[in-house]
Design a protein around this motif. Sequence first.
Motif, PDB file in Angstrom:
ATOM      1  N   HIS A 441       0.853  -1.187   0.000  1.00 31.35           N
ATOM      2  CA  HIS A 441       0.000   0.000   0.000  1.00 31.35           C
ATOM      3  C   HIS A 441       0.890   1.238   0.000  1.00 31.35           C
ATOM      4  CE1 HIS A 441      -3.425  -2.460   2.121  1.00 31.35           C
ATOM      5  NE2 HIS A 441      -3.291  -2.749   0.835  1.00 31.35           N
ATOM      6  N   THR A 442       0.453   2.276  -0.691  1.00 33.82           N
ATOM      7  CA  THR A 442       1.281   3.468  -0.823  1.00 33.82           C
ATOM      8  C   THR A 442       0.558   4.724  -0.340  1.00 33.82           C
ATOM      9  OG1 THR A 442       0.559   3.636  -3.140  1.00 33.82           O
ATOM     10  CG2 THR A 442       2.692   2.601  -2.732  1.00 33.82           C
ATOM     11  N   ALA A 443       1.344   5.716   0.050  1.00 40.06           N
ATOM     12  CA  ALA A 443       0.819   6.999   0.510  1.00 40.06           C
ATOM     13  C   ALA A 443       1.761   8.097   0.010  1.00 40.06           C
ATOM     14  CB  ALA A 443       0.709   7.024   2.027  1.00 40.06           C
ATOM     15  N   LEU A 444       1.364   9.355   0.189  1.00 39.55           N
ATOM     16  CA  LEU A 444       2.119  10.479  -0.346  1.00 39.55           C
ATOM     17  C   LEU A 444       2.536  11.446   0.749  1.00 39.55           C
ATOM     18  CD1 LEU A 444       3.094  12.248  -2.789  1.00 39.55           C
ATOM     19  CD2 LEU A 444       0.818  13.334  -2.700  1.00 39.55           C
ATOM     20  N   ARG A 445       3.828  11.751   0.805  1.00 35.90           N
ATOM     21  CA  ARG A 445       4.334  12.877   1.591  1.00 35.90           C
ATOM     22  C   ARG A 445       4.597  14.004   0.606  1.00 35.90           C
ATOM     23  NH1 ARG A 445       7.794  14.687   6.164  1.00 35.90           N
ATOM     24  NH2 ARG A 445       7.421  16.920   5.950  1.00 35.90           N
ATOM     25  N   SER A 446       3.966  15.152   0.834  1.00 32.18           N
ATOM     26  CA  SER A 446       4.101  16.298  -0.066  1.00 32.18           C
ATOM     27  C   SER A 446       4.222  17.556   0.777  1.00 32.18           C
ATOM     28  CB  SER A 446       2.887  16.403  -0.987  1.00 32.18           C
ATOM     29  OG  SER A 446       3.017  17.478  -1.888  1.00 32.18           O
ATOM     30  N   GLY A 447       5.431  18.136   0.815  1.00 32.96           N
ATOM     31  CA  GLY A 447       5.630  19.290   1.676  1.00 32.96           C
ATOM     32  C   GLY A 447       5.332  18.941   3.123  1.00 32.96           C
ATOM     33  N   ASP A 448       4.511  19.756   3.769  1.00 32.69           N
ATOM     34  CA  ASP A 448       4.156  19.491   5.170  1.00 32.69           C
ATOM     35  C   ASP A 448       3.032  18.470   5.310  1.00 32.69           C
ATOM     36  OD1 ASP A 448       6.011  21.354   6.095  1.00 32.69           O
ATOM     37  OD2 ASP A 448       4.572  23.006   5.943  1.00 32.69           O
ATOM     38  N   TRP A 449       2.519  18.006   4.194  1.00 26.99           N
ATOM     39  CA  TRP A 449       1.325  17.168   4.218  1.00 26.99           C
ATOM     40  C   TRP A 449       1.630  15.694   3.934  1.00 26.99           C
ATOM     41  CZ3 TRP A 449      -3.457  19.289   5.412  1.00 26.99           C
ATOM     42  CH2 TRP A 449      -3.514  20.683   5.434  1.00 26.99           C
ATOM     43  N   ILE A 450       0.769  14.847   4.477  1.00 26.00           N
ATOM     44  CA  ILE A 450       0.795  13.444   4.089  1.00 26.00           C
ATOM     45  C   ILE A 450      -0.635  12.985   3.860  1.00 26.00           C
ATOM     46  CG2 ILE A 450       0.763  12.538   6.469  1.00 26.00           C
ATOM     47  CD1 ILE A 450       2.722  10.338   5.264  1.00 26.00           C
ATOM     48  N   MET A 451      -0.827  12.262   2.749  1.00 26.21           N
ATOM     49  CA  MET A 451      -2.147  11.762   2.373  1.00 26.21           C
ATOM     50  C   MET A 451      -2.082  10.243   2.261  1.00 26.21           C
ATOM     51  SD  MET A 451      -4.058  10.419  -0.333  1.00 26.21           S
ATOM     52  CE  MET A 451      -3.166  10.842  -1.825  1.00 26.21           C
ATOM     53  N   ILE A 452      -2.976   9.577   2.975  1.00 25.83           N
ATOM     54  CA  ILE A 452      -3.061   8.119   2.945  1.00 25.83           C
ATOM     55  C   ILE A 452      -4.399   7.725   2.332  1.00 25.83           C
ATOM     56  CG2 ILE A 452      -2.995   5.989   4.292  1.00 25.83           C
ATOM     57  CD1 ILE A 452      -1.499   7.509   6.471  1.00 25.83           C
ATOM     58  N   PRO A 453      -4.399   7.067   1.182  1.00 23.36           N
ATOM     59  CA  PRO A 453      -5.657   6.644   0.559  1.00 23.36           C
ATOM     60  C   PRO A 453      -6.349   5.555   1.379  1.00 23.36           C
ATOM     61  CG  PRO A 453      -3.835   6.635  -1.010  1.00 23.36           C
ATOM     62  CD  PRO A 453      -3.243   6.753   0.348  1.00 23.36           C
ATOM     63  N   PRO A 454      -7.611   5.278   1.084  1.00 25.79           N
ATOM     64  CA  PRO A 454      -8.313   4.197   1.788  1.00 25.79           C
ATOM     65  C   PRO A 454      -7.823   2.827   1.326  1.00 25.79           C
ATOM     66  CG  PRO A 454      -9.749   5.218   0.152  1.00 25.79           C
ATOM     67  CD  PRO A 454      -8.507   6.032   0.191  1.00 25.79           C
ATOM     68  N   TYR A 455      -7.654   1.920   2.288  1.00 29.79           N
ATOM     69  CA  TYR A 455      -7.253   0.547   1.982  1.00 29.79           C
ATOM     70  C   TYR A 455      -8.017  -0.408   2.891  1.00 29.79           C
ATOM     71  CZ  TYR A 455      -3.216   2.485  -0.494  1.00 29.79           C
ATOM     72  OH  TYR A 455      -2.401   3.172  -1.364  1.00 29.79           O
ATOM     73  N   LYS A 456      -8.386  -1.536   2.319  1.00 23.40           N
ATOM     74  CA  LYS A 456      -8.968  -2.602   3.127  1.00 23.40           C
ATOM     75  C   LYS A 456      -7.843  -3.332   3.861  1.00 23.40           C
ATOM     76  CE  LYS A 456     -12.915  -3.470   0.058  1.00 23.40           C
ATOM     77  NZ  LYS A 456     -13.600  -4.466  -0.787  1.00 23.40           N
ATOM     78  N   GLY A 457      -8.196  -3.979   4.935  1.00 24.21           N
ATOM     79  CA  GLY A 457      -7.202  -4.726   5.688  1.00 24.21           C
ATOM     80  C   GLY A 457      -7.276  -4.417   7.159  1.00 24.21           C
ATOM     81  N   GLU A 458      -6.516  -5.167   7.947  1.00 29.40           N
ATOM     82  CA  GLU A 458      -6.563  -4.999   9.390  1.00 29.40           C
ATOM     83  C   GLU A 458      -6.043  -3.626   9.793  1.00 29.40           C
ATOM     84  OE1 GLU A 458      -4.242  -8.152  11.033  1.00 29.40           O
ATOM     85  OE2 GLU A 458      -2.364  -7.456  10.161  1.00 29.40           O
ATOM     86  N   VAL A 459      -6.692  -3.038  10.775  1.00 26.18           N
ATOM     87  CA  VAL A 459      -6.312  -1.714  11.264  1.00 26.18           C
ATOM     88  C   VAL A 459      -5.105  -1.827  12.204  1.00 26.18           C
ATOM     89  CG1 VAL A 459      -7.080   0.279  12.607  1.00 26.18           C
ATOM     90  CG2 VAL A 459      -8.650  -0.842  11.010  1.00 26.18           C
ATOM     91  N   ILE A 460      -5.056  -2.898  12.954  1.00 29.11           N
ATOM     92  CA  ILE A 460      -3.946  -3.190  13.860  1.00 29.11           C
ATOM     93  C   ILE A 460      -3.315  -4.509  13.416  1.00 29.11           C
ATOM     94  CG2 ILE A 460      -3.212  -3.627  16.225  1.00 29.11           C
ATOM     95  CD1 ILE A 460      -4.242  -0.836  15.913  1.00 29.11           C
ATOM     96  N   ASN A 461      -2.011  -4.502  13.235  1.00 28.29           N
ATOM     97  CA  ASN A 461      -1.318  -5.759  12.953  1.00 28.29           C
ATOM     98  C   ASN A 461      -1.411  -6.628  14.201  1.00 28.29           C
ATOM     99  OD1 ASN A 461       0.853  -7.737  12.852  1.00 28.29           O
ATOM    100  ND2 ASN A 461       1.684  -6.604  11.118  1.00 28.29           N
ATOM    101  N   LYS A 462      -2.195  -7.683  14.120  1.00 29.57           N
ATOM    102  CA  LYS A 462      -2.526  -8.466  15.313  1.00 29.57           C
ATOM    103  C   LYS A 462      -1.315  -9.155  15.927  1.00 29.57           C
ATOM    104  CE  LYS A 462      -4.002 -12.603  12.698  1.00 29.57           C
ATOM    105  NZ  LYS A 462      -3.709 -12.043  11.355  1.00 29.57           N
ATOM    106  N   ASN A 463      -0.281  -9.403  15.134  1.00 30.45           N
ATOM    107  CA  ASN A 463       0.905 -10.081  15.662  1.00 30.45           C
ATOM    108  C   ASN A 463       1.791  -9.145  16.474  1.00 30.45           C
ATOM    109  OD1 ASN A 463       0.415 -12.694  14.617  1.00 30.45           O
ATOM    110  ND2 ASN A 463       1.206 -12.093  12.624  1.00 30.45           N
ATOM    111  N   VAL A 464       2.012  -7.921  15.967  1.00 28.76           N
ATOM    112  CA  VAL A 464       2.979  -7.032  16.609  1.00 28.76           C
ATOM    113  C   VAL A 464       2.334  -5.860  17.341  1.00 28.76           C
ATOM    114  CG1 VAL A 464       4.660  -7.635  14.848  1.00 28.76           C
ATOM    115  CG2 VAL A 464       3.328  -5.549  14.567  1.00 28.76           C
ATOM    116  N   GLY A 465       1.044  -5.598  17.071  1.00 24.61           N
ATOM    117  CA  GLY A 465       0.347  -4.529  17.783  1.00 24.61           C
ATOM    118  C   GLY A 465       0.487  -3.150  17.188  1.00 24.61           C
TER     119      GLY A 465
END
Length: 509
Positions: A441-465
Amino acid sequence: MRTKWLNSSLLIVATMIFFSCKISSKLEVKPPLDMKQQPNIVVIYLDDLGYGDLSCYGATEINTPNIDALADGGVRFTSGYATSATCTPSRYALLTGVYPWRNKNAKILPGDAPLLIDTEQQTLPKLLSKAGYQTAIIGKWHLGLGSGNVNWNETIKPSPNEVGFDESYILAATQDRVPTVYIENGHVVGLDKNDPIEVDYKKNFEGEPTAISNPEMLTMKWHHGHNNSIVNGIPRIGYMKGGNDAKWSDVDMADHFLKKAQDYVKNHKRNPFFLYYAMQQPHVPRTPHPRFVGKSGMGPRGDVILEADWCIGEFMKTLKEEGLLENTLIVFSSDNGPVLNDGYFDEAVEKLGKHDPKGGLRGGKYSLFEAGTRVPFITYWKGRITPNVSDAIVCQIDLLASLGNLVNRDEKSTDSENLMNTFLGESNKGRDNLIIEANSHTALRSGDWIMIPPYKGEVINKNVGNETGNSLEYKLYNLKIDVGQKHNLAKENPQKLKELMVVFENLKQ
């Protein structure tokens, strides 16, 4: 008499000028690249070291004086990035100058995976070789070996040697994966041909103990995923049989790689060299040498960070003793952000105390949030770099174009940008935009901003937390006022969101 004396004097002067010109002309005949003017280049790369794991980045519960010395004498970047929140993709980007998401196979690799980098592909060591550098990797590789079905008992090709490294002394994947042997220039070190190595990542070899079948053999308890073959009392990922004489000693690994790095410097000090010193700390299994056990008060994870800092101090002493410190550019960073429990019970969570490996950032290893990819990033060159702290956005992917520029080998690269002046502290101009990645999955850092698109999948990595950054809605953060990414501004600032979505899509083409 006077005329004779003048004539003799003029003849002597003319003769001296003639031979002086001859000597001078010989001295001025230089190769196209005067290598004596080129600095040695060392990339020191740690494994799973977080933005907040060093005292020079604000840690108060742990002291890392040798890495701090690099930061105090060089440029410490506050917005330095790996491309990815996991190891294999970041290492791929560092060496190729290409975003790893462009290669569908650039994911965490098993220990028997084929070589990820195409042998025809441009790489950092290839580029520097063309500029006359001797090149080497010492430490962790984790970019695959061979072309499939590796025979560990014969010469292993392709290997780092086929993608630009003149010398290689590596562990194939990670310390927690088989095969648990060192490989030097495509050959397993210390292998007894009467005890051949077999490796399989799908099924065990008949009669071989595992963490499941023989838990009484363990000196380290596994938490998740690390329950296959047992080596030195430590359960690993994958199955291995044979090669007993070649198996490494885990507690001696840091010293072993340090000695190899020191020897390399001593043996190649007369000509420019590029050394990729890829340390294994603080990746699991955390196995500090007895000298460091208990020194941090934070369990093995803290202890191996202190061990790594000591190793770097010893390495820097070697550069100084060999008279190389003033002619060596050092780049220090980490392949991704921190993780505490990544497969073993080793009290990393229980003994953490007030220490924040994330340094106030959100997320961690495996995460699209900042702590996944924003990492310690330091450049040091004694006498050339003026000590400074820089907020410029820089990324490891930019080393290829930047170092190419430094050695007069400006070559086109897909994604790498020439930020050499920034790395040398001579400019505050960094990247305008950067694409970061976690688990494809990819996201964008642009200047002072960061944008993360919507993605399906676990919100918390259940193995590492750790938080993954996944959600079903866009996330937008202004890092200048919200470095901890607590306030999603996507709905409040739809115009900025739309602007960054366009930039993101254009960059991914």
